[in-house]
Enzyme design. Sequence first.
Site, PDB file in Angstrom:
ATOM      1  N   GLU A  35      37.137  30.214  37.887  1.00  0.00           N
ATOM      2  CA  GLU A  35      36.608  31.561  38.062  1.00  0.00           C
ATOM      3  C   GLU A  35      35.431  31.555  39.040  1.00  0.00           C
ATOM      4  O   GLU A  35      34.514  30.765  38.900  1.00  0.00           O
ATOM      5  CB  GLU A  35      36.161  32.129  36.704  1.00  0.00           C
ATOM      6  CG  GLU A  35      37.317  32.280  35.734  1.00  0.00           C
ATOM      7  CD  GLU A  35      36.964  33.129  34.513  1.00  0.00           C
ATOM      8  OE1 GLU A  35      35.836  33.644  34.421  1.00  0.00           O
ATOM      9  OE2 GLU A  35      37.853  33.286  33.654  1.00  0.00           O
ATOM     10  N   HIS A  93      33.113  38.542  38.859  1.00  0.00           N
ATOM     11  CA  HIS A  93      33.785  37.270  38.588  1.00  0.00           C
ATOM     12  C   HIS A  93      35.281  37.452  38.723  1.00  0.00           C
ATOM     13  O   HIS A  93      35.783  38.575  38.769  1.00  0.00           O
ATOM     14  CB  HIS A  93      33.367  36.656  37.241  1.00  0.00           C
ATOM     15  CG  HIS A  93      33.951  37.274  36.005  1.00  0.00           C
ATOM     16  ND1 HIS A  93      33.649  38.540  35.580  1.00  0.00           N
ATOM     17  CD2 HIS A  93      34.808  36.762  35.081  1.00  0.00           C
ATOM     18  CE1 HIS A  93      34.295  38.786  34.459  1.00  0.00           C
ATOM     19  NE2 HIS A  93      35.017  37.735  34.116  1.00  0.00           N
ATOM     20  N   HIS A  95      39.330  36.175  37.592  1.00  0.00           N
ATOM     21  CA  HIS A  95      40.161  35.637  36.514  1.00  0.00           C
ATOM     22  C   HIS A  95      41.398  34.992  37.112  1.00  0.00           C
ATOM     23  O   HIS A  95      41.945  35.514  38.075  1.00  0.00           O
ATOM     24  CB  HIS A  95      40.641  36.773  35.596  1.00  0.00           C
ATOM     25  CG  HIS A  95      39.624  37.251  34.623  1.00  0.00           C
ATOM     26  ND1 HIS A  95      39.804  38.390  33.869  1.00  0.00           N
ATOM     27  CD2 HIS A  95      38.418  36.752  34.244  1.00  0.00           C
ATOM     28  CE1 HIS A  95      38.755  38.567  33.086  1.00  0.00           C
ATOM     29  NE2 HIS A  95      37.897  37.597  33.297  1.00  0.00           N
ATOM     30  N   ASP A 105      34.330  37.857  27.690  1.00  0.00           N
ATOM     31  CA  ASP A 105      33.445  38.663  28.543  1.00  0.00           C
ATOM     32  C   ASP A 105      32.688  39.719  27.746  1.00  0.00           C
ATOM     33  O   ASP A 105      31.548  40.068  28.068  1.00  0.00           O
ATOM     34  CB  ASP A 105      34.256  39.406  29.619  1.00  0.00           C
ATOM     35  CG  ASP A 105      34.811  38.471  30.676  1.00  0.00           C
ATOM     36  OD1 ASP A 105      34.216  37.410  30.907  1.00  0.00           O
ATOM     37  OD2 ASP A 105      35.864  38.823  31.255  1.00  0.00           O
TER      38      ASP A 105
END
Length: 147
Positions: A35, A93, A95, A105
Amino acid sequence: MEEVLLPIPKIQKIILNNEHIEMMLEETRKTYPKEACGVILGLFEGETAKAQEVVFTKNVAESSVSFVIDVEELYRILVQAEGEGKEMIGIFHSHPTIAKPSSADKPFMEINPVVWVIFGTLSDRIDMAAYQWFENVIHPVEIVVEH
Ligand SMILES: [Zn+2]
């Protein structure tokens, strides 16, 4: 006069420019399948978050399916941003899956109720979406791209 920290209001949209999007795409590709992460600096204007700068940070998570921003690195970024009159309006961010907040999260979204911009990488397509934690609900935030 004393500085008063106001709570972040419910944000309806985040304005990013093409360059910000390109940079986040590049960082997502470069870091995949880990990530990527970073901080979005700019200003809150009413219900709008206006991005001025995206600063990528090291992901110091031990797991490859999560991200942790180094606290000292974050502190340095925020001190510099404050000096430039910017605030942290978002967290970026990526994934290795879909562009939706993961269960991991959610507690961090509650602690940091800024706009969370998530890039998802499913098959060979990259999707992006934004969310905010507000009054115990995660709601979608519209991404507006300025050219
Ligand atoms: Zn995530």
